[in-house]
Write a protein that holds these residues in place. Structure first.
Motif, PDB file in Angstrom:
ATOM      1  N   HIS A  54       0.816  -1.223   0.000  1.00  0.00           N
ATOM      2  CA  HIS A  54       0.000   0.000   0.000  1.00  0.00           C
ATOM      3  C   HIS A  54       0.845   1.266   0.000  1.00  0.00           C
ATOM      4  O   HIS A  54       0.370   2.327   0.420  1.00  0.00           O
ATOM      5  CB  HIS A  54      -0.928  -0.038   1.215  1.00  0.00           C
ATOM      6  N   GLY A  55       2.085   1.170  -0.490  1.00  0.00           N
ATOM      7  CA  GLY A  55       2.937   2.343  -0.589  1.00  0.00           C
ATOM      8  C   GLY A  55       4.386   1.962  -0.799  1.00  0.00           C
ATOM      9  O   GLY A  55       4.815   0.848  -0.446  1.00  0.00           O
ATOM     10  N   ALA A  56       5.158   2.868  -1.414  1.00  0.00           N
ATOM     11  CA  ALA A  56       6.578   2.646  -1.740  1.00  0.00           C
ATOM     12  C   ALA A  56       6.746   1.439  -2.655  1.00  0.00           C
ATOM     13  O   ALA A  56       7.683   0.662  -2.508  1.00  0.00           O
ATOM     14  CB  ALA A  56       7.422   2.496  -0.489  1.00  0.00           C
ATOM     15  N   ASN A  57       5.827   1.290  -3.600  1.00  0.00           N
ATOM     16  CA  ASN A  57       5.908   0.208  -4.580  1.00  0.00           C
ATOM     17  C   ASN A  57       6.336   0.803  -5.913  1.00  0.00           C
ATOM     18  O   ASN A  57       5.597   1.572  -6.520  1.00  0.00           O
ATOM     19  CB  ASN A  57       4.563  -0.504  -4.701  1.00  0.00           C
ATOM     20  N   GLY A 108       3.784   5.414   5.891  1.00  0.00           N
ATOM     21  CA  GLY A 108       4.511   6.625   5.566  1.00  0.00           C
ATOM     22  C   GLY A 108       3.779   7.572   4.631  1.00  0.00           C
ATOM     23  O   GLY A 108       2.814   7.204   3.949  1.00  0.00           O
ATOM     24  N   LEU A 109       4.282   8.782   4.589  1.00  0.00           N
ATOM     25  CA  LEU A 109       3.731   9.847   3.759  1.00  0.00           C
ATOM     26  C   LEU A 109       4.384   9.805   2.381  1.00  0.00           C
ATOM     27  O   LEU A 109       5.582   9.563   2.254  1.00  0.00           O
ATOM     28  CB  LEU A 109       4.009  11.194   4.429  1.00  0.00           C
ATOM     29  N   TYR A 110       3.571  10.039   1.351  1.00  0.00           N
ATOM     30  CA  TYR A 110       4.128  10.238   0.019  1.00  0.00           C
ATOM     31  C   TYR A 110       4.699  11.645  -0.046  1.00  0.00           C
ATOM     32  O   TYR A 110       4.062  12.603   0.396  1.00  0.00           O
ATOM     33  CB  TYR A 110       3.057  10.070  -1.057  1.00  0.00           C
ATOM     34  N   GLN A 111       5.885  11.779  -0.599  1.00  0.00           N
ATOM     35  CA  GLN A 111       6.536  13.079  -0.684  1.00  0.00           C
ATOM     36  C   GLN A 111       6.905  13.396  -2.124  1.00  0.00           C
ATOM     37  O   GLN A 111       7.437  12.550  -2.840  1.00  0.00           O
ATOM     38  CB  GLN A 111       7.807  13.104   0.186  1.00  0.00           C
ATOM     39  N   GLY A 112       6.580  14.611  -2.544  1.00  0.00           N
ATOM     40  CA  GLY A 112       6.858  15.024  -3.912  1.00  0.00           C
ATOM     41  C   GLY A 112       5.938  16.140  -4.336  1.00  0.00           C
ATOM     42  O   GLY A 112       5.792  17.139  -3.642  1.00  0.00           O
ATOM     43  N   GLU A 120      -2.706  11.793  -3.258  1.00  0.00           N
ATOM     44  CA  GLU A 120      -2.605  10.363  -2.973  1.00  0.00           C
ATOM     45  C   GLU A 120      -2.556  10.101  -1.469  1.00  0.00           C
ATOM     46  O   GLU A 120      -3.101   9.108  -0.990  1.00  0.00           O
ATOM     47  CB  GLU A 120      -1.360   9.777  -3.653  1.00  0.00           C
ATOM     48  N   ASN A 121      -1.929  11.005  -0.711  1.00  0.00           N
ATOM     49  CA  ASN A 121      -1.905  10.853   0.741  1.00  0.00           C
ATOM     50  C   ASN A 121      -3.308  10.843   1.336  1.00  0.00           C
ATOM     51  O   ASN A 121      -3.553  10.185   2.354  1.00  0.00           O
ATOM     52  CB  ASN A 121      -1.088  11.993   1.371  1.00  0.00           C
ATOM     53  N   ALA A 122      -4.213  11.593   0.720  1.00  0.00           N
ATOM     54  CA  ALA A 122      -5.570  11.717   1.259  1.00  0.00           C
ATOM     55  C   ALA A 122      -6.492  10.585   0.808  1.00  0.00           C
ATOM     56  O   ALA A 122      -7.608  10.454   1.318  1.00  0.00           O
ATOM     57  CB  ALA A 122      -6.162  13.062   0.850  1.00  0.00           C
ATOM     58  N   ARG A 167       1.920   9.011   7.839  1.00  0.00           N
ATOM     59  CA  ARG A 167       0.453   8.893   7.739  1.00  0.00           C
ATOM     60  C   ARG A 167      -0.169   8.207   8.953  1.00  0.00           C
ATOM     61  O   ARG A 167      -1.377   7.920   8.952  1.00  0.00           O
ATOM     62  CB  ARG A 167       0.072   8.142   6.461  1.00  0.00           C
ATOM     63  N   ILE A 168       0.626   7.967   9.987  1.00  0.00           N
ATOM     64  CA  ILE A 168       0.059   7.325  11.180  1.00  0.00           C
ATOM     65  C   ILE A 168      -1.071   8.151  11.782  1.00  0.00           C
ATOM     66  O   ILE A 168      -2.125   7.582  12.151  1.00  0.00           O
ATOM     67  CB  ILE A 168       1.164   7.025  12.212  1.00  0.00           C
ATOM     68  N   PRO A 169      -0.960   9.485  11.917  1.00  0.00           N
ATOM     69  CA  PRO A 169      -2.102  10.243  12.455  1.00  0.00           C
ATOM     70  C   PRO A 169      -3.359  10.099  11.607  1.00  0.00           C
ATOM     71  O   PRO A 169      -4.473  10.060  12.152  1.00  0.00           O
ATOM     72  CB  PRO A 169      -1.585  11.687  12.440  1.00  0.00           C
ATOM     73  N   LEU A 170      -3.212  10.007  10.289  1.00  0.00           N
ATOM     74  CA  LEU A 170      -4.371   9.803   9.420  1.00  0.00           C
ATOM     75  C   LEU A 170      -4.950   8.410   9.633  1.00  0.00           C
ATOM     76  O   LEU A 170      -6.184   8.222   9.621  1.00  0.00           O
ATOM     77  CB  LEU A 170      -3.965   9.990   7.963  1.00  0.00           C
ATOM     78  N   LEU A 171      -4.090   7.423   9.848  1.00  0.00           N
ATOM     79  CA  LEU A 171      -4.539   6.061  10.124  1.00  0.00           C
ATOM     80  C   LEU A 171      -5.405   6.035  11.384  1.00  0.00           C
ATOM     81  O   LEU A 171      -6.474   5.412  11.408  1.00  0.00           O
ATOM     82  CB  LEU A 171      -3.327   5.146  10.299  1.00  0.00           C
ATOM     83  N   VAL A 172      -4.936   6.723  12.431  1.00  0.00           N
ATOM     84  CA  VAL A 172      -5.691   6.786  13.686  1.00  0.00           C
ATOM     85  C   VAL A 172      -6.976   7.588  13.495  1.00  0.00           C
ATOM     86  O   VAL A 172      -8.052   7.209  13.981  1.00  0.00           O
ATOM     87  CB  VAL A 172      -4.818   7.398  14.803  1.00  0.00           C
ATOM     88  N   LYS A 173      -6.891   8.675  12.781  1.00  0.00           N
ATOM     89  CA  LYS A 173      -8.055   9.521  12.497  1.00  0.00           C
ATOM     90  C   LYS A 173      -9.157   8.728  11.807  1.00  0.00           C
ATOM     91  O   LYS A 173     -10.351   8.968  12.021  1.00  0.00           O
ATOM     92  CB  LYS A 173      -7.610  10.695  11.625  1.00  0.00           C
ATOM     93  N   ARG A 174      -8.756   7.739  10.997  1.00  0.00           N
ATOM     94  CA  ARG A 174      -9.718   6.949  10.232  1.00  0.00           C
ATOM     95  C   ARG A 174     -10.075   5.626  10.895  1.00  0.00           C
ATOM     96  O   ARG A 174     -10.710   4.778  10.266  1.00  0.00           O
ATOM     97  CB  ARG A 174      -9.188   6.712   8.819  1.00  0.00           C
ATOM     98  N   GLY A 175      -9.645   5.438  12.164  1.00  0.00           N
ATOM     99  CA  GLY A 175     -10.180   4.293  12.891  1.00  0.00           C
ATOM    100  C   GLY A 175      -9.214   3.319  13.512  1.00  0.00           C
ATOM    101  O   GLY A 175      -9.622   2.411  14.252  1.00  0.00           O
TER     102      GLY A 175
END
Length: 461
Positions: free
Chosen positions: A6-9, A31-35, A42-44, A69-77
């Motif tokens: 689900h990321g860094a692929n 992790g967060l996508y950076q660029g 994509e982060n959202a 993206r850990i805070p977003l993970l927690v924010k979403r459940g």
């Protein structure tokens, strides 16, 4: 065991892998996508799994592209347990609170712009409260080499990855039946660096999921890189300019301070060299470094044991306040200004670039990896003008790209690490596709099945 991605692929940011084992859903990094702006979108997006279904998150290290993206993970459940090393836990707190603050600032800026044009502003990805809620999910602390039980007959062991303070490779093993095992390399460090130990090689495993950031190239030798850095400072000061060093707050800032101290002590640099560390996060990280000697190599331990601070310089100034950072823009020359972010995607370094890029007297010294789409990569690739704060800035400063400081293992070191493990299957992640394909070709002769998953792919192990 089953693994999904689900990321860094075939990319170098946004690390996030999901392992199904013994009835548990175990996330390794988030992790967060950076660029560029597309990656902001994509982060959202959805994670590709239900955050509430995750039981445990194992965090390899505190870089934003692994924890952002850990805070977003927690924010979403997500309500499960986060397990990592003590140093990573401390550094992650600094990183996530800083990221939340930047998210809030960015959202406020977009809100003002949207209001002027009668549009609805996009919300912040997450805020400070979300980051604090995420920090509440950190549970057990992992010590290098000690086994942690995740569930009956399922264990995890953290090994020193030598990348940044507290970084780890993680070996997960089913301890009954076929005793299947899998290793997640995290980001592997470059051998022979100061401060931290070299990467450990974990016990052999059936499957290895490994990074390939530098899978297609060798690093420049360290000693010539240090010489080039000293020469860049000397030459820039002779022209009457400033040296701007876009700096990663974790590990790179401390390593550069270490080399500056050595250069002063060896007489290569002026004794009262004016150095400004203009990064509250890097300052906090440096203080955290001092609290974790369990991560140091023998040389750094000896320095501390003899009462010597390896990060202390005679004329080093820590710049925390915004007003003090703005004041640095009045410096015409003769200063080394270290500021984040290392890829120039945000932070105070962009202001210093705005005031120095157009000056032929000044220099910008890149000492770390620059992902595609970032301002750092645009400059390294030879842009003649760049847009900063709505203004087109001509690039007249001298640019240095010094690759020998990388905190990542290069191709030879990745091959050595992989060769010691002899896995039945190798899964390549966290690298640009060209680097991955080159590395895949090199290890294909080792009787290992090689996979290069795309985002959303699943593998049955």
């Amino acid at each position: 065991m089953k693994l999904s991605f689900h990321g860094a692929n075939r990319d170098v940011t946004g690390s996030c892998h999901l392992l199904h084992a013994k009835g548990l859903r175990i996330l390794i990094d988030c992790g967060l996508y950076q660029g560029g702006r597309e990656l902001d979108e994509e982060n959202a997006e959805d994670f590709g799994f239900d955050p509430a279904s995750i039981d445990i998150l194992l965090l390899t290290h505190a870089h934003l592209d692994h924890c952002g993206r850990i805070p977003l993970l927690v924010k979403r459940g997500f309500t499960g347990e986060i397990i990592t090393t003590a140093a990573t836990r401390e550094l992650t707190r600094v990183v996530l609170l800083d990221a939340a603050h930047l998210q809030e600032e960015e959202a406020e800026r977009h809100s003002r712009q949207a209001h002027r044009h009668g549009r609805r502003p996009p919300p912040a990805l997450y805020g400070t409260l979300d980051a604090l809620n995420a920090l509440d999910q950190f549970g057990r602390t992992a010590n290098y080499g000690e086994t942690i039980e995740l569930a009956p007959e399922l264990t995890a062991t953290f090994y020193d990855a030598g990348h940044i303070l507290g970084s780890a490779s993680i070996r997960i093993e089913e301890t009954t039946g076929k005793r299947r095992s899998i290793i997640f390399s995290g980001d592997l460090g470059n051998k022979g660096r100061p401060i931290l130990r070299d990467p450990q090689v974990p016990p052999k495993a059936d499957v290895v999921v490994m990074e390939t950031t530098y899978g297609d190239r060798a690093h420049k030798a360290l000693a010539p890189s240090i010489d080039e850095f000293y020469d860049a400072i000397t030459e820039t000061f002779a022209r009457g300019g400033n040296v701007i060093v876009p700096t990663f707050a974790l590990e790179r800032a401390q390593e550069i301070l270490y080399y500056l101290r050595e250069g002063i002590e060896a007489g290569r640099l002026p004794k009262n060299l004016p150095v400004f560390l203009d990064s509250p996060m890097a300052i906090s990280a440096t203080e955290i470094f001092r609290r974790h000697p369990e991560c140091y190599d023998a040389e750094a331990c000896d320095l501390f044991n003899n009462g010597k601070d390896p990060f202390a310089l005679p004329a080093l100034r820590f710049v925390r306040e915004t007003a003090d950072s703005i004041a640095l823009n009045r410096l015409v020359g003769g200063a080394v200004i270290m500021a984040g972010s290392g890829m120039c995607t945000g932070g105070r370094v962009r202001h210093h670039l705005r005031h120095n890029l157009w000056r032929k007297e000044s220099s910008v010294v890149f000492v770390g990896f620059a992902a595609p789409g970032t301002l750092a990569r645009v400059l390294i690739d030879g842009a003649k003008r760049v847009k900063l704060f709505g203004e087109q800035i001509p690039v007249r400063a001298k640019l240095y790209t010094i690759n020998g400081f990388s905190a990542h293992a290069d191709q030879a070191e990745l091959l050595d690490w992989h060769g010691a493990l002899k896995p039945e299957r190798t899964v390549l992640v966290h690298g640009e596709e060209k680097a991955m394909r080159t590395f895949a070709d090199l290890i294909a002769a080792r009787k290992t099945k090689v996979s290069m998953p795309k985002k959303g792919d699943e593998l049955s192990l």
